[in-house]
Design an enzyme around this catalytic site. Structure first.
Site, PDB file in Angstrom:
ATOM      1  N   ALA A 243       0.923  -1.138  -0.197  1.00  0.00           N
ATOM      2  CA  ALA A 243      -0.083   0.119  -0.064  1.00  0.00           C
ATOM      3  C   ALA A 243       0.978   1.241   0.020  1.00  0.00           C
ATOM      4  CB  ALA A 243      -0.791   0.011   1.150  1.00  0.00           C
ATOM      5  N   ARG A 244       1.103   1.798   1.269  1.00  0.00           N
ATOM      6  CA  ARG A 244       1.999   2.874   1.263  1.00  0.00           C
ATOM      7  C   ARG A 244       3.181   2.592   2.561  1.00  0.00           C
ATOM      8  NH1 ARG A 244       0.793   4.263  -3.076  1.00  0.00           N
ATOM      9  NH2 ARG A 244       0.067   6.220  -3.727  1.00  0.00           N
ATOM     10  N   GLU A 273      10.642   6.292   0.512  1.00  0.00           N
ATOM     11  CA  GLU A 273      11.597   5.949  -0.378  1.00  0.00           C
ATOM     12  C   GLU A 273      11.858   6.866  -1.542  1.00  0.00           C
ATOM     13  OE1 GLU A 273       8.060   4.128  -3.485  1.00  0.00           O
ATOM     14  OE2 GLU A 273       7.841   3.057  -1.411  1.00  0.00           O
ATOM     15  N   HIS A 291       9.202  -1.267  -5.206  1.00  0.00           N
ATOM     16  CA  HIS A 291       7.738  -0.599  -5.579  1.00  0.00           C
ATOM     17  C   HIS A 291       7.320  -1.265  -7.023  1.00  0.00           C
ATOM     18  CE1 HIS A 291       5.270   3.000  -4.484  1.00  0.00           C
ATOM     19  NE2 HIS A 291       4.551   2.237  -5.536  1.00  0.00           N
ATOM     20  N   GLY A 293       4.609  -2.887  -7.521  1.00  0.00           N
ATOM     21  CA  GLY A 293       3.220  -2.977  -7.645  1.00  0.00           C
ATOM     22  C   GLY A 293       2.526  -2.833  -9.113  1.00  0.00           C
TER      23      GLY A 293
END
Length: 325
Positions: A243-244, A273, A291, A293
């Site tokens: 998600a975050r 990040e 990252h 995703g």
């Protein structure tokens, strides 16, 4: 469009997206593909007389940046579902339209969540490193024993589109599915996958042998998964976050991994990040991705097209389908 409005793209995007932008807009690219600072974004928008911006999560559009944008900027489309990098209140105050790219990211992100889950549970990074470094001496009955997901309880912290896509995938592995959501799903929806609802995150955590985080990266969710909440997980749980990065207290999770209280973590996003807390780097129980995703050609292209669809609507005088401000 007879007189093509000027569109500033803050990063390089897949070729089909840039080609469409060049065809339909007076598109101004960022050839170096280096993230703009706030002041650089303002300067670039002023230099090209931008009417609209197509930005990414690497662009921090604070209230100060938004206030400094040239007056002719009418719309900002973000190449992401999340929009915590944009001060929406400031955008509304200026009368700017802000849009995001929901739905098209769902399946690719859910795939990565399962990759993180399996990679962490089955000690994939340790195994690959063993092979690549030439340290593997052959199969043994007790080598790199991990955790089998079948029959385990998966807690989905935030049952939106991505959470539901993760649930569908996890069901195929025989996992027992628990979830939180502000508005409970219907009995019929729950029945399809055997979903069990929890009215609090704390209740969910207590039964999560695996935890998959799908919370927005809002200010109120910063470090939501802290030491106190991590302690509610069953001993030896696996934590997954696509998600975050800001929703996890890194120091608390690193401590839990070092102690073995949390068996493993699969992470695709990080607080701050591209910087990654160095505490993760020497932990073999941390399965780390950069990252990824939405990182498929199909998904990133669809995201860019969705962003352009929204901007096209704004400049036609139509409602933007994915307006968030």
């Amino acid at each position: 469009m007879a007189d093509k409005p000027v569109l500033l793209l803050s990063r390089r995007l897949p070729e089909p997206v840039e080609a469409r932008a060049a065809r339909d807009w007076n598109a101004r690219l960022n050839p170096q593909d280096r993230p703009y600072t706030g002041s650089e974004l303002v300067e670039a928008a002023a230099a090209c007389d931008a009417d609209a911006l197509l930005v990414t999560p690497t662009d921090r559009l604070t209230a100060e940046v938004i206030a400094a944008l040239p007056a002719r900027v009418r719309a900002i489309a973000t190449f992401s579902v999340g929009y915590d990098h944009i001060d929406l209140a400031a955008a509304r105050a200026r009368g700017l339209v802000v849009t995001n790219t929901p739905e098209v990211v769902t399946e690719a992100t859910a795939d990565i969540a399962l990759l993180c889950l399996l990679g962490a549970a089955r000690r994939a990074w340790e195994g690959e490193t063993l092979v690549r470094e030439g340290r593997w001496t052959g199969w043994t009955p007790t080598q790199l024993l991990g955790m089998h997901p079948g029959g385990k309880r998966l807690g989905i912290l935030g049952m939106g589109r991505i959470g539901m896509a993760v649930a569908r995938r996890a069901a195929a592995f025989g996992m027992r599915l628990h979830y939180t959501k502000r508005t409970r799903l219907s009995a019929a929806e729950e029945q399809v996958l055997g979903l069990i609802w929890h009215d609090t995150a704390e209740s969910l955590l207590a039964v999560s042998d695996f935890l998959s985080v799908h919370m927005p990266g809002s200010a109120e969710n910063r470090h939501f998964l802290n030491a106190e909440r991590l302690a509610l997980l069953p001993p030896g749980a696996v934590v997954v976050n696509t998600a975050r990065g800001t929703v996890i207290d890194d120091a608390a999770l690193i401590d839990a991994l070092r102690s073995g209280r949390v068996a493993a973590a699969g992470l695709d996003v990080y607080d701050g990040e591209p910087a990654v807390n160095p505490g993760y780097l020497d932990l073999p129980s941390a399965f780390l991705l950069p990252h990824l995703g939405t990182a498929t050609l199909e998904t990133r292209t669809a995201m860019g097209m969705r962003a352009l669809d929204n901007l096209d609507a704004v400049f036609r005088g139509a409602p933007a389908p994915d307006r968030v401000a």
